[in-house]
Design a protein around this motif. Structure first.
Motif, PDB file in Angstrom:
ATOM      1  N   GLU A   1     -15.696   6.756   5.469  1.00  0.00           N
ATOM      2  CA  GLU A   1     -14.580   6.509   6.396  1.00  0.00           C
ATOM      3  C   GLU A   1     -13.318   6.026   5.688  1.00  0.00           C
ATOM      4  OE1 GLU A   1     -17.487   4.998   6.290  1.00  0.00           O
ATOM      5  OE2 GLU A   1     -18.503   5.041   8.239  1.00  0.00           O
ATOM      6  N   ASN A   2     -13.438   5.624   4.430  1.00  0.00           N
ATOM      7  CA  ASN A   2     -12.294   5.007   3.753  1.00  0.00           C
ATOM      8  C   ASN A   2     -11.405   6.075   3.098  1.00  0.00           C
ATOM      9  OD1 ASN A   2     -10.488   3.406   2.400  1.00  0.00           O
ATOM     10  ND2 ASN A   2     -12.022   1.960   1.630  1.00  0.00           N
ATOM     11  N   ARG A   3     -10.614   6.735   3.930  1.00  0.00           N
ATOM     12  CA  ARG A   3      -9.770   7.834   3.445  1.00  0.00           C
ATOM     13  C   ARG A   3      -8.804   7.397   2.342  1.00  0.00           C
ATOM     14  NH1 ARG A   3     -11.968  12.349   3.887  1.00  0.00           N
ATOM     15  NH2 ARG A   3     -10.042  12.945   2.834  1.00  0.00           N
TER      16      ARG A   3
ATOM     17  N   GLU B   1      -9.796  10.807  -5.708  1.00  0.00           N
ATOM     18  CA  GLU B   1      -9.645  12.267  -5.712  1.00  0.00           C
ATOM     19  C   GLU B   1      -8.350  12.673  -6.422  1.00  0.00           C
ATOM     20  OE1 GLU B   1     -10.291  13.220  -1.581  1.00  0.00           O
ATOM     21  OE2 GLU B   1     -12.457  12.863  -1.748  1.00  0.00           O
ATOM     22  N   LYS B   2      -7.275  11.910  -6.183  1.00  0.00           N
ATOM     23  CA  LYS B   2      -6.009  12.210  -6.885  1.00  0.00           C
ATOM     24  C   LYS B   2      -6.188  12.131  -8.392  1.00  0.00           C
ATOM     25  CE  LYS B   2      -3.396   9.093  -4.651  1.00  0.00           C
ATOM     26  NZ  LYS B   2      -2.262   8.313  -4.115  1.00  0.00           N
ATOM     27  N   LEU B   3      -6.971  11.132  -8.830  1.00  0.00           N
ATOM     28  CA  LEU B   3      -7.139  10.924 -10.270  1.00  0.00           C
ATOM     29  C   LEU B   3      -8.166  11.872 -10.887  1.00  0.00           C
ATOM     30  CD1 LEU B   3      -6.997   7.032 -10.504  1.00  0.00           C
ATOM     31  CD2 LEU B   3      -5.270   8.655 -11.262  1.00  0.00           C
TER      32      LEU B   3
ATOM     33  N   ARG C   1     -10.673   7.055  -0.913  1.00  0.00           N
ATOM     34  CA  ARG C   1     -11.131   8.355  -1.423  1.00  0.00           C
ATOM     35  C   ARG C   1      -9.957   9.148  -1.997  1.00  0.00           C
ATOM     36  NH1 ARG C   1     -14.703  11.092   3.066  1.00  0.00           N
ATOM     37  NH2 ARG C   1     -14.818  12.705   1.461  1.00  0.00           N
ATOM     38  N   ARG C   2      -8.784   9.004  -1.383  1.00  0.00           N
ATOM     39  CA  ARG C   2      -7.591   9.671  -1.933  1.00  0.00           C
ATOM     40  C   ARG C   2      -7.306   9.180  -3.354  1.00  0.00           C
ATOM     41  NH1 ARG C   2      -5.559  13.661  -2.323  1.00  0.00           N
ATOM     42  NH2 ARG C   2      -3.397  12.956  -2.564  1.00  0.00           N
ATOM     43  N   VAL C   3      -7.466   7.872  -3.563  1.00  0.00           N
ATOM     44  CA  VAL C   3      -7.166   7.310  -4.891  1.00  0.00           C
ATOM     45  C   VAL C   3      -8.001   8.028  -5.953  1.00  0.00           C
ATOM     46  CG1 VAL C   3      -7.419   5.254  -6.351  1.00  0.00           C
ATOM     47  CG2 VAL C   3      -6.426   5.043  -4.057  1.00  0.00           C
TER      48      VAL C   3
ATOM     49  N   ALA D   1       0.844  -1.211   0.000  1.00  0.00           N
ATOM     50  CA  ALA D   1       0.000   0.000   0.000  1.00  0.00           C
ATOM     51  C   ALA D   1       0.866   1.242   0.000  1.00  0.00           C
ATOM     52  CB  ALA D   1      -0.905  -0.005   1.228  1.00  0.00           C
ATOM     53  N   GLY D   2       0.346   2.317  -0.582  1.00  0.00           N
ATOM     54  CA  GLY D   2       1.047   3.598  -0.554  1.00  0.00           C
ATOM     55  C   GLY D   2       2.057   3.770  -1.674  1.00  0.00           C
ATOM     56  N   ARG D   3       2.114   2.796  -2.581  1.00  0.00           N
ATOM     57  CA  ARG D   3       3.075   2.894  -3.694  1.00  0.00           C
ATOM     58  C   ARG D   3       2.405   3.290  -5.006  1.00  0.00           C
ATOM     59  NH1 ARG D   3       6.495  -2.560  -3.829  1.00  0.00           N
ATOM     60  NH2 ARG D   3       6.887  -1.689  -5.873  1.00  0.00           N
ATOM     61  N   GLY D   4       1.131   3.630  -4.938  1.00  0.00           N
ATOM     62  CA  GLY D   4       0.427   4.043  -6.161  1.00  0.00           C
ATOM     63  C   GLY D   4       0.028   2.886  -7.058  1.00  0.00           C
ATOM     64  N   VAL D   5      -0.009   1.681  -6.500  1.00  0.00           N
ATOM     65  CA  VAL D   5      -0.369   0.523  -7.331  1.00  0.00           C
ATOM     66  C   VAL D   5      -1.815   0.629  -7.817  1.00  0.00           C
ATOM     67  CG1 VAL D   5      -0.689  -2.000  -7.346  1.00  0.00           C
ATOM     68  CG2 VAL D   5       1.312  -0.998  -6.212  1.00  0.00           C
TER      69      VAL D   5
HETATM   70  C1  LIG Z   1      -7.687   1.908  -0.970  1.00  0.00           C
HETATM   71  C2  LIG Z   1      -6.477   1.148  -1.491  1.00  0.00           C
HETATM   72  C3  LIG Z   1      -6.910   0.220  -2.598  1.00  0.00           C
HETATM   73  C4  LIG Z   1      -5.448   2.183  -2.025  1.00  0.00           C
HETATM   74  O1  LIG Z   1      -4.433   1.509  -2.782  1.00  0.00           O
HETATM   75  P1  LIG Z   1      -2.928   2.026  -2.862  1.00  0.00           P
HETATM   76  O2  LIG Z   1      -2.277   1.315  -3.980  1.00  0.00           O
HETATM   77  O3  LIG Z   1      -2.278   1.946  -1.536  1.00  0.00           O
HETATM   78  O4  LIG Z   1      -3.133   3.589  -3.231  1.00  0.00           O
HETATM   79  P2  LIG Z   1      -2.102   4.802  -2.998  1.00  0.00           P
HETATM   80  O5  LIG Z   1      -0.704   4.291  -3.026  1.00  0.00           O
HETATM   81  O6  LIG Z   1      -2.503   5.864  -3.926  1.00  0.00           O
HETATM   82  O7  LIG Z   1      -2.419   5.292  -1.517  1.00  0.00           O
HETATM   83  C5  LIG Z   1      -3.684   5.920  -1.260  1.00  0.00           C
HETATM   84  C6  LIG Z   1      -3.654   6.595   0.109  1.00  0.00           C
HETATM   85  O8  LIG Z   1      -3.506   5.599   1.126  1.00  0.00           O
HETATM   86  C7  LIG Z   1      -2.825   6.177   2.254  1.00  0.00           C
HETATM   87  N1  LIG Z   1      -1.715   5.286   2.585  1.00  0.00           N
HETATM   88  C8  LIG Z   1      -0.470   5.266   2.079  1.00  0.00           C
HETATM   89  N2  LIG Z   1       0.231   4.244   2.607  1.00  0.00           N
HETATM   90  C9  LIG Z   1      -0.588   3.612   3.461  1.00  0.00           C
HETATM   91  C10 LIG Z   1      -0.443   2.508   4.330  1.00  0.00           C
HETATM   92  N3  LIG Z   1       0.705   1.832   4.418  1.00  0.00           N
HETATM   93  N4  LIG Z   1      -1.494   2.122   5.059  1.00  0.00           N
HETATM   94  C11 LIG Z   1      -2.659   2.804   4.981  1.00  0.00           C
HETATM   95  N5  LIG Z   1      -2.869   3.859   4.181  1.00  0.00           N
HETATM   96  C12 LIG Z   1      -1.832   4.266   3.447  1.00  0.00           C
HETATM   97  C13 LIG Z   1      -2.374   7.562   1.866  1.00  0.00           C
HETATM   98  O9  LIG Z   1      -3.313   8.469   2.383  1.00  0.00           O
HETATM   99  C14 LIG Z   1      -2.488   7.537   0.346  1.00  0.00           C
HETATM  100  O10 LIG Z   1      -2.819   8.784  -0.185  1.00  0.00           O
HETATM  101  P3  LIG Z   1      -1.643   9.841  -0.574  1.00  0.00           P
HETATM  102  O11 LIG Z   1      -0.956   9.244  -1.771  1.00  0.00           O
HETATM  103  O12 LIG Z   1      -2.349  11.072  -0.870  1.00  0.00           O
HETATM  104  O13 LIG Z   1      -0.729   9.914   0.589  1.00  0.00           O
HETATM  105  C15 LIG Z   1      -5.816   0.319  -0.334  1.00  0.00           C
HETATM  106  O14 LIG Z   1      -5.624   1.175   0.752  1.00  0.00           O
HETATM  107  C16 LIG Z   1      -6.660  -0.886   0.073  1.00  0.00           C
HETATM  108  O15 LIG Z   1      -6.598  -1.943  -0.535  1.00  0.00           O
HETATM  109  N6  LIG Z   1      -7.454  -0.739   1.167  1.00  0.00           N
HETATM  110  C17 LIG Z   1      -8.268  -1.830   1.671  1.00  0.00           C
HETATM  111  C18 LIG Z   1      -9.383  -2.248   0.708  1.00  0.00           C
HETATM  112  C19 LIG Z   1     -10.200  -1.058   0.218  1.00  0.00           C
HETATM  113  O16 LIG Z   1     -10.402  -0.083   0.900  1.00  0.00           O
HETATM  114  N7  LIG Z   1     -10.707  -1.156  -1.016  1.00  0.00           N
HETATM  115  C20 LIG Z   1     -11.487  -0.089  -1.637  1.00  0.00           C
HETATM  116  C21 LIG Z   1     -12.894  -0.154  -1.228  1.00  0.00           C
HETATM  117  S1  LIG Z   1     -13.803   1.218  -1.950  1.00  0.00           S
END
Ligand SMILES: CC(C)(COP(=O)(O)OP(=O)(O)OC[C@H]1O[C@@H](n2cnc3c(N)ncnc32)[C@H](O)[C@@H]1OP(=O)(O)O)[C@@H](O)C(=O)NCCC(=O)NCCS
Length: 212
Positions: free
Chosen positions: A152-154, A161-163, A157-159, A120-124
């Motif tokens: 609640e799923n910040r 909103e960023k796009l 929502r960031r994903v 998580a957090g690598r933009g995947v």
């Molecule tokens: C939501 C999710 C898919 C985002 O995927 P991702 O590849 O990590 O996306 P990003 O790298 O762009 O990170 C998104 C945000 O997560 C947060 N984040 C970064 N690293 C994190 C970590 N290790 N743990 C938690 N949140 C983290 C940051 O706020 C980041 O936003 P930013 O880039 O503005 O700082 C992932 O958090 C996830 O799988 N969550 C659980 C399942 C879920 O929520 N699915 C979506 C249901 S709608």
């Protein structure tokens, strides 16, 4: 029904992120990553009665696989395994699906996704979402993509909103998630909104280049 659904099957990639159709042989990797991420995923997933490990076993994957494959074939979905290709090794780290596709005058689909907490957090997922949306608007023939997210799923929502997805609705008690009817915020994008920028992946690359 189409003889072959538009845009399916497909393999998409950008850097280390690879989107491909699931394979029967993904059972062990899928089960391992799902079982290792129970606390991370459960709050955001549909309520399904049963034990997490059983629901995410290699044996259950057979049913999941059949269902996803059927949805791809009928044109109801574009279900991709999200993989990372690093050091010559491909590893399944998540999932993205353009689902509930309705064609004719609607040409719309809903996207759902998740990723392994360890990456998580690598933009995947933003990369995966940009690839999937460009594909859906291109050879997939869709015009509109929706993503519905719990307030609640910040991180999720960031994903969007960023796009640059548009926040356009508040759905009260919208889906049964993690044991209760949960409100969702509705985000959407139509193909016109991204065409002038050369697609969503191009926008995402530009945004990333600007971020230190
Ligand atoms: C939501 C999710 C898919 C985002 O995927 P991702 O590849 O990590 O996306 P990003 O790298 O762009 O990170 C998104 C945000 O997560 C947060 N984040 C970064 N690293 C994190 C970590 N290790 N743990 C938690 N949140 C983290 C940051 O706020 C980041 O936003 P930013 O880039 O503005 O700082 C992932 O958090 C996830 O799988 N969550 C659980 C399942 C879920 O929520 N699915 C979506 C249901 S709608």
């Amino acid at each position: 029904m189409f003889r072959r659904a538009p845009g399916w099957p497909a393999v998409l990639s950008d850097g280390p992120v690879l989107l491909r159709p699931y394979r029967r042989s993904d059972a062990a990797a899928w089960s391992q990553v799902r079982r290792a991420n129970r606390e991370w995923l459960a709050p955001w997933e549909s309520s399904v009665p049963g034990d997490w490990d059983d629901l995410n076993s290699p044996a259950t994957f057979r049913w999941v696989y059949r269902d996803l494959r059927r949805s791809g074939r009928t044109g109801e979905g574009m279900p991709f395994a999200v993989c990372l290709q690093e050091d010559g090794v491909e590893r399944l780290v998540g999932h993205i699906n353009v689902g509930n596709i309705v064609r004719r005058a609607f040409c719309s689909g809903y996207v759902g996704y998740w990723v392994d907490r360890r990456v998580a957090g690598r933009g995947v997922i933003p990369t995966a979402l940009a690839l999937a949306v460009d594909h859906a608007f291109g050879s997939g023939g869709l015009h509109r993509i929706e993503v519905n997210i719990r307030p609640e799923n910040r991180p999720s929502r960031r994903v969007v909103e960023k796009l640059g997805f548009r926040e356009e609705a508040y759905h009260a008690r919208y889906m049964h998630i993690d044991g209760a009817w949960r409100d969702h915020i509705g985000y959407a994008m139509t193909s016109e909104e991204i065409a002038a920028e050369g697609g969503l992946l191009a926008r995402w690359h530009r945004l990333r280049a600007r971020t230190p």
